[in-house]
Design an enzyme around this catalytic site. Sequence first.
Site, PDB file in Angstrom:
ATOM      1  CB  CYS A 132      10.397  38.586  36.417  1.00 43.82           C
ATOM      2  SG  CYS A 132       9.294  39.995  36.224  1.00 43.82           S
ATOM      3  CB  CYS A 135       8.399  40.196  39.331  1.00 47.62           C
ATOM      4  SG  CYS A 135       7.911  39.756  37.678  1.00 47.62           S
ATOM      5  CG  ASP A 136      11.292  38.853  41.696  1.00 49.38           C
ATOM      6  OD1 ASP A 136      10.218  38.998  42.294  1.00 49.38           O
ATOM      7  OD2 ASP A 136      11.546  37.864  40.990  1.00 49.38           O
TER       8      ASP A 136
END
Length: 307
Positions: A132, A135-136
């Site tokens: 992701c 997200c990261d």
Amino acid sequence: MNRKVIIIGSGPAGLTAALYTARANLNPLVLEGNQPGGQLTITTDVENYPGFPEGIMGPELMEKFRTQAIRFGAECHFKHVTKVDFNARPFKVWVGDDMFTSDSIIISTGASAKMLGLESEKELMGYGVSACATCDGFFFKDKKVLIVGGGDSAMEEANYLTKFASEVKIVHRRDEFRASKIMIDRVMNNDKISVIWNSSIKEILGSKEKGVHAVILEDSQSKNTIEENCDGVFMAIGHKPNTDLFVDILDFDSAGYLITTKGSTATNIEGVYACGDVQDHVYRQAVTAAGSGCMSAIDAERYLENN
Ligand code: NAP
């Protein structure tokens, strides 16, 4: 209390089914799952959902879906279904030891990111390996990252990662992308992105303490391997439907998606409907998921009326 409708899953399909069944006075119970809002909550700009000409952030779009469903009486709970029994009526659904019953069921459990299946990938997940970018990506400021895949997700995430990373390399197993032209053009016009064609990752090198420092790439034609340095690896190789709950209960196709009757959302059990990515391996868009969620709601409503 026996329910008229239980909806399992809360992406665009589930929440649209919730909106429609709520407006039909069926007081739906939505068991949202581990990732309320579904896959759109781990994406950034959604540019192709009609009605938002400037685009909208995925999490914000899903919050709007949820608010709209709740406004008409849907009950949404952050609960993950662990077992179902569709053998007898009313149907039974468990969240741990808590049992719920319902006259009809709408399944909208969506799909999850696929992984390569390497031990090192599993071990380093969250320590330099991610599925992701949204997200990261932030953790890879001024670093070099690889992204695996050749579809729209890989293109979208490669572009997104250039906001943080100094260099992004797309690793693709073939010599052409399957992504749409507009997405490919964006990638090709981005100076920070380059492509390693005809290559697969055979090993990810690193440790939990120090993160990822390189991968071993294999050329798909010559089978030669090289070591490619990088600080992170992002997987964007597609998704698999979330159907574990329904093994030996519902009918699946060869790719593991739930089978619904053509032109309807009916599964092989009367009163149980499926919508969204869990039954769609062709379109997989938020808008098509929402459309099939609406179909499930209407199918369930008609079933309840007739029974
Ligand atoms: P996808 O279209 O299925 O593409 C998956 C990619 O990963 C393919 O290029 C595939 O290679 C590669 N791949 C699969 N398994 C692999 C493995 N084991 N090792 C190495 N590579 C592997 O998946 P997606 O990109 O997630 O897109 C899914 C759907 O969502 C598509 O319909 C897409 O159009 C849509 N989508 C749209 C947008 C947008 O419009 N904004 C954004 C994201 C996704 P091959 O090509 O060789 O099969």
